[in-house]
Design a protein around this motif. Structure first.
Motif, mmCIF file in Angstrom:
data_model
loop_
_atom_site.group_PDB
_atom_site.id
_atom_site.type_symbol
_atom_site.label_atom_id
_atom_site.label_comp_id
_atom_site.label_asym_id
_atom_site.label_seq_id
_atom_site.Cartn_x
_atom_site.Cartn_y
_atom_site.Cartn_z
ATOM 1 N N SER A 1 52.020 58.770 11.517
ATOM 2 C CA SER A 1 51.002 57.815 11.944
ATOM 3 C C SER A 1 50.388 58.165 13.292
ATOM 4 O O SER A 1 49.268 57.742 13.599
ATOM 5 N N CYS A 2 51.114 58.937 14.114
ATOM 6 C CA CYS A 2 50.581 59.343 15.416
ATOM 7 C C CYS A 2 49.777 60.631 15.314
ATOM 8 O O CYS A 2 48.715 60.774 15.925
ATOM 9 N N MET B 1 43.135 60.936 25.919
ATOM 10 C CA MET B 1 42.889 59.610 25.374
ATOM 11 C C MET B 1 44.106 59.053 24.636
ATOM 12 O O MET B 1 44.406 57.859 24.714
ATOM 13 N N ILE B 2 44.826 59.901 23.924
ATOM 14 C CA ILE B 2 45.831 59.450 22.963
ATOM 15 C C ILE B 2 47.265 59.690 23.419
ATOM 16 O O ILE B 2 48.120 58.812 23.297
ATOM 17 N N PHE B 3 47.535 60.867 23.964
ATOM 18 C CA PHE B 3 48.918 61.287 24.197
ATOM 19 C C PHE B 3 49.721 60.348 25.113
ATOM 20 O O PHE B 3 50.862 60.002 24.782
ATOM 21 N N LEU C 1 58.490 51.065 3.289
ATOM 22 C CA LEU C 1 57.993 52.404 2.945
ATOM 23 C C LEU C 1 56.490 52.525 3.150
ATOM 24 O O LEU C 1 55.985 53.612 3.458
ATOM 25 N N LEU C 2 55.774 51.432 2.970
ATOM 26 C CA LEU C 2 54.323 51.451 3.161
ATOM 27 C C LEU C 2 53.957 51.385 4.643
ATOM 28 O O LEU C 2 53.238 52.238 5.166
ATOM 29 N N ALA C 3 54.443 50.346 5.313
ATOM 30 C CA ALA C 3 54.040 50.124 6.698
ATOM 31 C C ALA C 3 54.781 51.025 7.672
ATOM 32 O O ALA C 3 54.255 51.350 8.739
ATOM 33 N N GLY C 4 56.022 51.437 7.325
ATOM 34 C CA GLY C 4 56.815 52.264 8.230
ATOM 35 C C GLY C 4 56.115 53.545 8.638
ATOM 36 O O GLY C 4 55.797 53.752 9.815
ATOM 37 N N PRO C 5 55.826 54.425 7.683
ATOM 38 C CA PRO C 5 55.108 55.642 8.043
ATOM 39 C C PRO C 5 53.628 55.397 8.297
ATOM 40 O O PRO C 5 52.982 56.147 9.028
ATOM 41 N N GLY C 6 53.057 54.335 7.697
ATOM 42 C CA GLY C 6 51.622 54.095 7.788
ATOM 43 C C GLY C 6 51.142 53.686 9.161
ATOM 44 O O GLY C 6 49.980 53.906 9.505
ATOM 45 N N ASN D 1 51.102 54.081 17.347
ATOM 46 C CA ASN D 1 49.876 54.181 16.567
ATOM 47 C C ASN D 1 48.912 53.051 16.928
ATOM 48 O O ASN D 1 47.708 53.266 17.100
ATOM 49 N N TRP D 2 49.424 51.816 17.081
ATOM 50 C CA TRP D 2 48.587 50.673 17.456
ATOM 51 C C TRP D 2 47.923 50.909 18.807
ATOM 52 O O TRP D 2 46.722 50.677 18.975
#
Length: 364
Positions: free
Chosen positions: A73-74, A242-244, A316-321, A326-327
């Motif tokens: 996700s990152c 910006m992200i790291f 399984l959906l939200a964990g890796p997603g 990521n937020w």
């Protein structure tokens, strides 16, 4: 709980992230994002993923693209932000942001091996349906903003979409990003003598990465001018700054939270497939950080301790997603409103999907 132990929990998570994810994941992802912005013509993105593109073309294309990118996700954020910055509309960009970590082929294959074919199939179907809803929601909520990003048809040139040398560089960087994860996930190191990778599978991933990145950099040095390389690295640096930093802050917070919440308390609320247990599992997954394929063994452990299959699907959906890092990165790159809408939609749909599946497909 001892404050020192809490801080050490955050530092341990941070050290693990730096040691195992920056070299083989984030570095090629940032370089790839910079190359997309520098060398890929805006025309191709506008034509197939832009505001003017047809939803029945852009949505499936974004979903298919995401399934072939084995990234967490990152790692996927710089890639998606590069596409968005270059002209992609918000819906395809966020579909790729969701599908890539939630339903890439490598993660689905591993899920089938660890948790069974039924779980892998349901995970894939649920992730694709969620992606479509995410796309529709983002395009609807931000339709006025998207209208301001429309490009006149006359601006789409009929010339070459990308020079061959730029295309080859993007392909090489994509291989550099994906190959170490795929060869690691498929355990190809087992067919080689242990002395080659010192008996450590991660060393094998690093060796594959180094071979590919050195070859890619040599190609770039010989094929591009100094100005072109400067432009590429300049765009790459924009994504890094910006992200790291926010990724590091988010990973540290996740480690701290992991120390604060007793595991036995979490496990006691995840049994069965009630709407509450599905929501809690989805929320835990959405906050936690999972590297590619690490979610399946974690879910198998929790199932062994009594977690229901409905909550397992939600995790399984939200964990890796998505994840807290990521937020934070999304809020920085796309804005707080877009990040908030994305999180609310994905958590809501994942919870509902997990509840329905747990009470129909896996009803006891």
């Amino acid at each position: 709980m001892d404050p020192v132990e809490i801080v050490l929990g955050g530092l341990e998570a941070l050290i693990d992230y730096v040691a195992y994810h920056i070299l083989t994941c984030l570095i090629p992802a940032f370089l790839l994002a910079g190359a997309i912005v520098s060398f890929l013509s805006r025309d191709v993105i506008i034509r197939y993923l832009g505001v003017e593109s047809r939803k029945y073309v852009s949505y499936p294309l974004a979903s298919v693209t995401g399934t072939f990118i084995a990234a967490c996700s990152c790692t996927v954020i710089p890639i998606v932000s590069g596409l968005y910055k270059k002209g992609s509309s918000i819906a395809p960009a966020f579909i790729i942001l969701w599908v890539t970590p939630a339903a890439n082929i490598l993660a689905l294959t591993y899920t089938g091996v660890i948790l069974g074919l039924d779980m892998a199939i349901v995970r894939f179907i649920a992730a694709i349906l969620t992606a479509a809803i995410v796309g529709l929601a983002m395009s609807s909520v931000f339709r006025r903003e998207e209208a301001s990003r429309r490009f006149p048809h006359t601006s789409i040139a009929k010339g070459r979409i990308i020079e061959s040398k730029g295309l080859l560089l993007i392909i090489l960087l994509a291989i550099t990003l994906l190959a170490p994860n795929y060869v690691g996930g498929l355990s190809l190191h087992k067919i080689l003598p242990e002395y080659i990778y010192l008996g450590n599978p991660y060393i094998f991933k690093v060796e594959v990465f180094l071979i590919l990145i050195i070859a890619t950099l040599i190609y770039a040095y010989k094929s591009f001018s100094r100005d072109e390389v400067y432009s590429w690295l300049h765009e790459t640096w924009w994504f890094i700054k910006m992200i790291f930093p926010l990724l590091l802050i988010g990973v540290f917070i996740v480690g701290v939270v992991g120390k604060l919440i007793p595991r036995e308390v979490v496990e006691s609320y995840l049994g069965g497939s009630s709407i509450l247990s599905c929501f809690l599992a989805t929320l835990i997954g959405a906050l936690s950080y999972f590297a590619t394929m690490t979610e399946a063994p974690f879910v198998r452990m929790l199932i062994g301790l009594g977690m229901g299959k409905g909550p397992a699907l939600g995790l399984l959906l939200a964990g890796p997603g998505e994840s807290l890092p990521n937020w934070l990165a999304m809020a920085r790159v796309f804005g707080v409103r877009k990040a908030a809408v994305y999180v609310v939609v994905t958590v809501t749909i994942s919870t509902i999907t997990a509840y329905i599946a747990g009470n129909t497909i896996w009803k006891i």
